[in-house]
Design an enzyme around this catalytic site. Structure first.
Site, PDB file in Angstrom:
ATOM      1  CE  LYS A 213     -11.289  30.961 126.616  1.00 16.62           C
ATOM      2  NZ  LYS A 213     -10.581  30.097 126.182  1.00 16.62           N
ATOM      3  CD  GLU A 262      -4.383  30.428 118.839  1.00 21.14           C
ATOM      4  OE1 GLU A 262      -3.884  31.018 120.060  1.00 21.14           O
ATOM      5  OE2 GLU A 262      -5.671  30.356 118.950  1.00 21.14           O
TER       6      GLU A 262
HETATM    7  C1  LIG Z   1      -4.244  35.159 124.479  1.00 24.06           C
HETATM    8  C2  LIG Z   1      -3.199  34.528 124.435  1.00 24.06           C
HETATM    9  O1  LIG Z   1      -3.027  33.146 124.445  1.00 24.06           O
HETATM   10  C3  LIG Z   1      -4.213  32.441 124.226  1.00 24.06           C
HETATM   11  C4  LIG Z   1      -3.504  31.317 123.815  1.00 24.06           C
HETATM   12  C5  LIG Z   1      -3.350  30.131 124.513  1.00 24.06           C
HETATM   13  C6  LIG Z   1      -3.471  30.076 125.927  1.00 24.06           C
HETATM   14  C7  LIG Z   1      -4.534  30.893 126.373  1.00 24.06           C
HETATM   15  C8  LIG Z   1      -4.782  30.978 127.817  1.00 24.06           C
HETATM   16  O2  LIG Z   1      -4.440  29.952 128.358  1.00 24.06           O
HETATM   17  O3  LIG Z   1      -5.467  31.991 128.221  1.00 24.06           O
HETATM   18  C9  LIG Z   1      -5.021  32.199 125.395  1.00 24.06           C
HETATM   19  O4  LIG Z   1      -6.232  31.777 125.025  1.00 24.06           O
HETATM   20  C10 LIG Z   1      -1.928  35.350 124.602  1.00 24.06           C
HETATM   21  O5  LIG Z   1      -0.913  34.871 124.405  1.00 24.06           O
HETATM   22  O6  LIG Z   1      -1.987  36.617 124.450  1.00 24.06           O
END
Ligand SMILES: C=C(O[C@H]1C=CC=C(C(=O)O)[C@@H]1O)C(=O)O
Ligand SMILES: [Mg+2]
Length: 458
Positions: A213, A262
Site C-alpha cells: 500500500k 485523525e
Molecule cells: C490521506 C488522507 O486521508 C487518509 C485518512 C483517511 C482515509 C484515507 C483513505 O481512505 O485513503 C487516507 O488514508 C487525506 O485526507 O489527505
C-alpha cells in the site's frame, strides 16, 4: 485587570542573571471565547496558534512566541526536540498550582511529513520540526479555563502584551470580532492532475508481495480576491467540522490550518490512544442514500484491505510499548460532514513510561498516510510523488512540561499564503485501486478546506 496582575512576574521573579524559563498560571474566573482572543490579537499574526480536540475537551490559543524549537532535516528529529525541550525545562521556575494536563508551559507545533524529501520553497516558512513555546497561552480543559505566561531570561516585554490582552477582554466589546466577510475565489488549479492519475496507475503496478500500500497525495492551489484571515477560516472550520481536530499554526505570513478527523496519538499518564482511519466514501444526499453508502464502504473489500494495513501496523506498534491494549476486530463508520471513513479506535496502557515524541516516532507515518510496509512506502512516495507535503499528513499538536500531549495527523489541511492557499489530499493506493476513483476520493477530501476558505458554498 485583577487577573492580568496575577500573571505578571515581579521583583525577584524578574531578577534574572541566568537565562531560565519562568512560567505562571492563573485560572480564568469569567469564561472567554478563545477564538475571539485569537482574533483580537492580530498584531501577533504569524506568532499565533489555535487547537481544538474533536470532543472539545481541550482548546488552546497561543499568542506570541516565548521560545522557538525549530530545526531542519535532522536524522534524529524527535530526539532533538525532546532534548531541547528538556534543556529549556531544566532549572525552570514553574508556578502552576493546577495538576491538569495542558496547563502550564507547553510546546505547540508540527513536523514535516518526510524531512528527507527534497524541499521546495512552498514551505519556506516552516521547519521540519517546527515548535514553539507561546508567550501567553489560553487553555480550556474540560470546561475550565487557564492562562499560562511564559518568560525566558530577562525579557520583560510581556507585561504590555498581557495587559493589552486583558484590556481587550475586559472591554468586552463586540464578541464577534471575527470578520467573516466573503472572499471571492478567483482561480483554482489542480496541480499535475493528469500526471497524478498516471502515477497512481504506475504505483498500482508496483504493488505486490513486498510493497502492499502507498498513500499518494496531491495539491490544489487557490487564488482569492483578498488576503485570507486565519480567524475567519477557523470560525468556519469550528462551525462545520464538528468532530475534528481544528488547528492553525501561523509562521511569518503563512498559516498551516486544517480540520482533521485523525488522531495520531494522545498520551495521558500511562494511557495511550490512537486511531486507525482509512477507507473512504462520500456522504449521501439523504439519510437512506447515506446509510447505503456507509454499508457499501463497510462491505467493500478494497477499502477493508486499505483499512486493515493501518490496523496491522498500529497493532504491532502497540505490542512493542503497551502492557495491555484494545483494538476492536471490526471497523465502524466515522461520518464527517463531507465524507465517511472506516474507523478503528485504539487504547492501551504503556508498559513503561514513554514520551509523546517517542510514540510519534513509533507511529508516524502510519499506513493511513505512508503505506505498508512503512519504509518501502516512504521510499516510493519520495521517489514518485510530485508534491512537497511539508507539514501536511504529519503529526501536529502539543506536549506539556509534564509529558502529556496529543497529536493529530494533519490531513484535510491547507497552507494559506496571503490571498492564496494550497490544499492537500491523499488516498490509500492498494492493488485494487483505480486512478480515476482515487482522484475523486481526493477531490472529496479537499471539500472541508475548500468550503471553509469560501471556495464553495455550504
Ligand atoms: C490521506 C488522507 O486521508 C487518509 C485518512 C483517511 C482515509 C484515507 C483513505 O481512505 O485513503 C487516507 O488514508 C487525506 O485526507 O489527505
Ligand atoms: Mg482511500
Amino acid at each position: 485587570m485583577k487577573e492580568s496582575k496575577g500573571l505578571l512576574l515581579e521583583g525577584s521573579e524578574l531578577n534574572t542573571s541566568t537565562s531560565i524559563l519562568r512560567s505562571k498560571v492563573i485560572k480564568l474566573e469569567q469564561k472567554q471565547d478563545f477564538l475571539t482572543i485569537f482574533a483580537q490579537n492580530d498584531q501577533y499574526k504569524g506568532k499565533r496558534f489555535f487547537w481544538k480536540s474533536p470532543d472539545g475537551a481541550s482548546v488552546f490559543a497561543g499568542i506570541g512566541i516565548c521560545k522557538m524549537l525549530q530545526s531542519n532535516g535532522m536524522e534524529q528529529i524527535y530526539e532533538e526536540v525532546e532534548k531541547e525541550w528538556q534543556e529549556l525545562l531544566d532549572g525552570s521556575e514553574i508556578n502552576n498550582p493546577f495538576q491538569t494536563a495542558g496547563v502550564g508551559p507547553m510546546l505547540f507545533g508540527g513536523f514535516s511529513f518526510d524531512p528527507k524529501k527534497t524541499r521546495t520553497n512552498l514551505w519556506d516558512n516552516f521547519k521540519d520540526a517546527h515548535f514553539y513555546l507561546p508567550a501567553i497561552m489560553f487553555s480550556e480543559i474540560d470546561g475550565e479555563q487557564y492562562v499560562t505566561v511564559n518568560q525566558y531570561g530577562d525579557r520583560n516585554d510581556l507585561v504590555e502584551v498581557i495587559q493589552a490582552c486583558f484590556e481587550k477582554l475586559e472591554k468586552n466589546e463586540d464578541t464577534s470580532t471575527v470578520n467573516t466577510h466573503s472572499n471571492k475565489l478567483l482561480d483554482s488549479k489542480e496541480i499535475n492532475g493528469d500526471q497524478w492519475k498516471r502515477m497512481v496507475s504506475e504505483v498500482v503496478q508496483d504493488l505486490g508481495q513486498s510493497l502492499k500500500k502507498v498513500v499518494l497525495a496531491r495539491e490544489s492551489r487557490l487564488v482569492f480576491e483578498q488576503d485570507i484571515t486565519t480567524e475567519a477560516v477557523l470560525e468556519n472550520l469550528l462551525n462545520r467540522q464538528k468532530n475534528s481536530y481544528v488547528f492553525a499554526l501561523e509562521s511569518g505570513k503563512d498559516c498551516f490550518i486544517g480540520a482533521s478527523p485523525e488522531r495520531l496519538v494522545k498520551k495521558a499518564g500511562k494511557q495511550v490512544f490512537s486511531v486507525c482511519l482509512a477507507g473512504s466514501i462520500a456522504r449521501g444526499m439523504n439519510e437512506e442514500d447515506d446509510e447505503s453508502l456507509g454499508q457499501e464502504l463497510m462491505n467493500d473489500p478494497k477499502n477493508r484491505v486499505e483499512h486493515d494495513y493501518v490496523v496491522q501496523m498500529i497493532r504491532s506498534a502497540m505490542e512493542k510499548v503497551c502492557s495491555t491494549f484494545e483494538i476492536p476486530d471490526e471497523p465502524r463508520l466515522l461520518k464527517m460532514r463531507d465524507i465517511q471513513h472506516l474507523y478503528t479506535p485504539v487504547t492501551g496502557t504503556l508498559l513503561k513510561s514513554a514520551s509523546v515524541l517517542s510514540l510519534i516516532e513509533l507511529l508516524h507515518p502510519t499506513p493511513a498516510l505512508g503505506g505498508y510496509p512503512q519504509a518501502l512506502a516512504i521510499e516510493k512516495i519520495r521517489e514518485a510523488e510530485m508534491l512537497d507535503r511539508g507539514l501536511y499528513g504529519a503529526p501536529i499538536g502539543w506536549l506539556d512540561y509534564r509529558g502529556n500531549g496529543e497529536f493529530a495527523v494533519s490531513i484535510r489541511s491547507a497552507l494559506i499564503q496571503k490571498n492564496e492557499a494550497s490544499l492537500f489530499a491523499g488516498c490509500g493506493v492498494v492493488k485494487d485501486s483505480d486512478a480515476e476513483m482515487e482522484f475523486k476520493e481526493t477531490a472529496i477530501k479537499f471539500k472541508p478546506m475548500l468550503s471553509a476558505l469560501g471556495g464553495q458554498l455550504g
